[in-house]
Motif scaffolding. Structure first.
Motif, PDB file in Angstrom:
ATOM      1  N   LYS A 271      15.835  24.516  98.354  1.00  0.00           N
ATOM      2  CA  LYS A 271      16.691  24.797  97.190  1.00  0.00           C
ATOM      3  C   LYS A 271      15.881  25.446  96.073  1.00  0.00           C
ATOM      4  CE  LYS A 271      20.007  21.068  98.096  1.00  0.00           C
ATOM      5  NZ  LYS A 271      20.542  19.757  97.637  1.00  0.00           N
ATOM      6  N   LEU A 272      14.633  25.016  95.921  1.00  0.00           N
ATOM      7  CA  LEU A 272      13.762  25.607  94.904  1.00  0.00           C
ATOM      8  C   LEU A 272      13.466  27.070  95.225  1.00  0.00           C
ATOM      9  CD1 LEU A 272      11.906  25.174  92.395  1.00  0.00           C
ATOM     10  CD2 LEU A 272      10.089  24.590  94.020  1.00  0.00           C
ATOM     11  N   LEU A 273      13.222  27.370  96.508  1.00  0.00           N
ATOM     12  CA  LEU A 273      12.933  28.743  96.904  1.00  0.00           C
ATOM     13  C   LEU A 273      14.116  29.672  96.646  1.00  0.00           C
ATOM     14  CD1 LEU A 273      10.973  28.203 100.242  1.00  0.00           C
ATOM     15  CD2 LEU A 273      10.061  29.071  98.092  1.00  0.00           C
ATOM     16  N   LEU A 279       8.109  32.479  93.593  1.00  0.00           N
ATOM     17  CA  LEU A 279       7.533  31.555  94.569  1.00  0.00           C
ATOM     18  C   LEU A 279       7.808  32.058  95.982  1.00  0.00           C
ATOM     19  CD1 LEU A 279       6.083  28.878  95.150  1.00  0.00           C
ATOM     20  CD2 LEU A 279       8.318  27.744  95.089  1.00  0.00           C
ATOM     21  N   ARG A 280       9.023  32.561  96.207  1.00  0.00           N
ATOM     22  CA  ARG A 280       9.351  33.116  97.523  1.00  0.00           C
ATOM     23  C   ARG A 280       8.402  34.258  97.871  1.00  0.00           C
ATOM     24  NH1 ARG A 280      14.737  33.387  95.855  1.00  0.00           N
ATOM     25  NH2 ARG A 280      14.731  35.665  96.012  1.00  0.00           N
ATOM     26  N   LYS A 281       8.162  35.100  96.898  1.00  0.00           N
ATOM     27  CA  LYS A 281       7.322  36.283  97.146  1.00  0.00           C
ATOM     28  C   LYS A 281       5.896  35.888  97.496  1.00  0.00           C
ATOM     29  CE  LYS A 281       6.378  40.858  95.200  1.00  0.00           C
ATOM     30  NZ  LYS A 281       6.590  41.768  94.055  1.00  0.00           N
ATOM     31  N   ASP A 282       5.379  34.863  96.846  1.00  0.00           N
ATOM     32  CA  ASP A 282       4.006  34.431  97.105  1.00  0.00           C
ATOM     33  C   ASP A 282       3.877  33.591  98.367  1.00  0.00           C
ATOM     34  OD1 ASP A 282       3.218  35.720  94.848  1.00  0.00           O
ATOM     35  OD2 ASP A 282       3.053  33.938  93.590  1.00  0.00           O
ATOM     36  N   LEU A 283       4.968  32.913  98.737  1.00  0.00           N
ATOM     37  CA  LEU A 283       4.893  31.906  99.799  1.00  0.00           C
ATOM     38  C   LEU A 283       5.342  32.426 101.155  1.00  0.00           C
ATOM     39  CD1 LEU A 283       4.021  28.915  99.649  1.00  0.00           C
ATOM     40  CD2 LEU A 283       6.439  28.310  99.575  1.00  0.00           C
ATOM     41  N   PRO A 291      14.353  30.688 104.617  1.00  0.00           N
ATOM     42  CA  PRO A 291      14.164  30.056 105.927  1.00  0.00           C
ATOM     43  C   PRO A 291      14.602  28.594 105.922  1.00  0.00           C
ATOM     44  CG  PRO A 291      12.106  30.049 104.723  1.00  0.00           C
ATOM     45  CD  PRO A 291      13.111  30.773 103.847  1.00  0.00           C
ATOM     46  N   MET A 292      14.837  28.058 107.104  1.00  0.00           N
ATOM     47  CA  MET A 292      14.892  26.616 107.266  1.00  0.00           C
ATOM     48  C   MET A 292      13.461  26.097 107.115  1.00  0.00           C
ATOM     49  SD  MET A 292      18.082  25.933 107.913  1.00  0.00           S
ATOM     50  CE  MET A 292      17.911  24.210 108.361  1.00  0.00           C
ATOM     51  N   ILE A 293      13.303  24.882 106.598  1.00  0.00           N
ATOM     52  CA  ILE A 293      11.965  24.322 106.410  1.00  0.00           C
ATOM     53  C   ILE A 293      11.900  22.963 107.088  1.00  0.00           C
ATOM     54  CG2 ILE A 293      10.159  23.712 104.762  1.00  0.00           C
ATOM     55  CD1 ILE A 293      11.585  25.439 102.693  1.00  0.00           C
ATOM     56  N   PHE A 294      10.941  22.798 107.977  1.00  0.00           N
ATOM     57  CA  PHE A 294      10.755  21.552 108.713  1.00  0.00           C
ATOM     58  C   PHE A 294       9.309  21.081 108.569  1.00  0.00           C
ATOM     59  CE2 PHE A 294      13.675  24.371 111.017  1.00  0.00           C
ATOM     60  CZ  PHE A 294      14.826  23.606 111.064  1.00  0.00           C
ATOM     61  N   GLN A 349       3.133  26.108  88.541  1.00  0.00           N
ATOM     62  CA  GLN A 349       3.426  25.060  87.553  1.00  0.00           C
ATOM     63  C   GLN A 349       4.638  24.216  87.965  1.00  0.00           C
ATOM     64  OE1 GLN A 349       3.693  27.284  83.850  1.00  0.00           O
ATOM     65  NE2 GLN A 349       1.478  27.091  83.520  1.00  0.00           N
ATOM     66  N   ILE A 350       4.687  23.895  89.255  1.00  0.00           N
ATOM     67  CA  ILE A 350       5.751  23.043  89.798  1.00  0.00           C
ATOM     68  C   ILE A 350       5.119  21.738  90.264  1.00  0.00           C
ATOM     69  CG2 ILE A 350       7.504  22.802  91.615  1.00  0.00           C
ATOM     70  CD1 ILE A 350       7.614  25.925  91.608  1.00  0.00           C
ATOM     71  N   ASN A 351       5.603  20.633  89.744  1.00  0.00           N
ATOM     72  CA  ASN A 351       5.102  19.327  90.148  1.00  0.00           C
ATOM     73  C   ASN A 351       5.767  18.944  91.480  1.00  0.00           C
ATOM     74  OD1 ASN A 351       4.363  16.670  90.517  1.00  0.00           O
ATOM     75  ND2 ASN A 351       4.913  16.009  88.444  1.00  0.00           N
TER      76      ASN A 351
END
Length: 489
Positions: A271-273, A279-283, A291-294, A349-351
């Protein structure tokens, strides 16, 4: 390490894992934090051990090794359905060059990509997988007794039969298959005091929610989805209708039923992405698609990627009748160590604690779907997940549409045309395509930046088209609910 030491070390790891599987409390030790690098190392060693044993005892792998020796290539070869499964007989892919006479289950994949493929599974691998499924369900849903309703296709289909066999050992299971009335009758019969987990493909579970006569909010019902990706829009839609938890699991009939699964942390990260483009661009390797994340255990499933960003998965558990090493299932994705993800979040800067509890420091698998499941249109790659996102961003579509598919065709002048086909849920059309076309493609342009750029160069006669169909008509005619939906036609 020398071959004998690799095999001995892998054997000791398997022995320790067998001891730890005795109870849920001892199994937690397998996932203790602080051993990220050791798990990755162990997975690589176990993968090499399985390959060394396969070269010695499995005719197909021995033949691959001989071919490699001719090419002076010492790498462990990449395999796939075309280069391995279709090339060698099922016996040649088994340990000892034959299918054991006892304790073997033969099932088949759905055949959504062609002729169904037969797979063999032994007693030992089924027992280990069953134990991990039980542990995972207890962690996700608690240990309270539940009724599991298997809505995957029954019969010879791999997912359906294996889900039922694995789950019946630790839970109450009813295998209804994809039948709305049977699921309804089961839930109505056992009532509101029970807790239910319904397992199935995402399109069918949405269809169940849209057509059921049950008041879903009166029951405690969870969904476990598999077989294909789902959007966050679908998850929110189902939960708004009364479903409690909606969890996806990643597996494949080619490999294993449960390779990785979602949890609270991975869902919130996804949801954050969606919100954080930087963040999407860097990650991500593909920042246009979500994507799905598992999370997965690399000591059980060692996952790599090739030059095309396709996942190469090795089953590192010993005792499989038909080993799978560096198997390319033709899924696109990437992996990321837990420590690397935490570092990236802090740089933005995301906890990490704001994303909820992360149950372990296992690595993450970012799964973008089938590597061949995208339509190219004027330089834009449009995936089924893009279309699903659009559907759930427009409520009047989400409530009326059962499924969709994407087609392209060329006219006599070789002009390419894109069509998005929507199938109604209840046999009637609640809206007109013309009235929604502009809103639909504006949302797609917002979601997919490349498509937004493509729209700027499209001549009027090649503007994408939206087509509506009654349930079971047009490109959805004779669709088989038992197999995964073909989104690209």
């Amino acid at each position: 390490m020398k071959a004998n030491l690799i095999i001995l070390y892998a054997w000791l790891l398997e022995l320790s894992r067998k001891v730890l599987m005795y109870s849920d409390d001892s199994m937690k030790l397998i996932f203790l934090p602080g051993f990220e690098k050791l798990r990755a190392f162990n997975g690589k060693i176990k993968m090499k051990a399985e390959y060394l044993k396969a070269v010695k005892y499995v005719p197909a792998y021995r033949q691959l090794k001989l071919q490699q020796d001719d090419c002076a290539d010492n790498r462990i070869p990449e395999t796939s359905k075309n280069s391995f499964v279709k090339k060698f007989s099922i016996s040649d892919r088994c340990v000892g060059g034959m299918i054991p006479s006892k304790g073997i289950i033969i099932d088949e994949s759905s055949g959504s990509s062609g002729i169904p493929t037969n797979w063999v599974r032994g007693r030992r691998e089924r027992q280990v997988n069953k134990r991990f499924i039980q542990f995972g369900i207890n962690r996700l849903f608690g240990k309270k007794e539940k009724i599991m309703i298997n809505a995957f296709a029954m019969g010879s289909w791999a997912t359906g039969i294996n889900v039922s066999m694995a789950s019946s050992a630790f839970s109450r299971v009813k295998s209804t298959g994809p039948e709305v009335d049977k699921i309804e009758n089961t839930i109505r019969h056992f009532g509101t005091k029970e807790e239910y987990i319904v397992l199935g493909y995402p399109p069918f579970l949405k269809y169940f929610v849209d057509t059921t006569t049950l008041d879903l909010e009166q029951y405690c019902i969870h969904f476990i989805m598999g077989g294909e990706a789902m959007s966050e829009g679908l998850r929110e839609y189902l939960q708004a209708k009364g479903i409690q938890k909606v969890i996806s699991s990643y597996g494949a009939s080619d490999l294993e039923l449960n390779i990785g699964s979602e949890n609270e942390f991975t869902i919130n990260l996804r949801k954050l992405l969606i919100k954080e483009a930087s963040l999407r661009k860097d990650l991500l390797i593909e920042h246009q698609n979500i994507p799905m994340i598992f999370q997965y255990n690399p000591a059980d499933f060692y996952i790599e990627t090739n030059a095309q960003d396709e996942l190469l998965i090795s089953v590192c558990r010993a005792g499989y009748v038909a080993p799978k090493i560096r198997y390319n299932i033709k899924d696109k994705g990437q992996t990321l160590a837990n420590s690397q993800l935490m570092k990236q979040l802090k740089e933005h800067q995301i906890n990490p604690k704001t994303l909820g509890h992360c149950p372990s420091d296992l690595p993450f698998l970012f799964h973008f779907g089938r590597s061949d499941q995208a339509v190219s249109f004027f330089g834009a790659n449009i995936s089924p997940s893009n279309i699903e996102d659009v559907i759930f961003h427009i409520p009047k579509i989400a409530e009326s549409v059962h499924s969709f598919c994407i087609t392209t065709q060329e006219d006599a002048q070789a002009n390419k045309q894109l069509y998005i086909h929507l199938e109604s849920t209840n046999g009637f059309l609640a809206f007109q395509a013309g009235a929604l076309r502009k809103e639909f493609f504006e949302m797609l342009a917002k979601i997919n930046q490349d498509f937004r750029e493509a729209l700027r160069m499209l001549p009027f006669q090649q503007q994408p088209q939206l087509r509506l169909h009654r349930f079971g008509e047009g490109p959805f005619q004779n669709k088989d609910l038992r197999i995964k939906t073909a989104y690209i036609q």
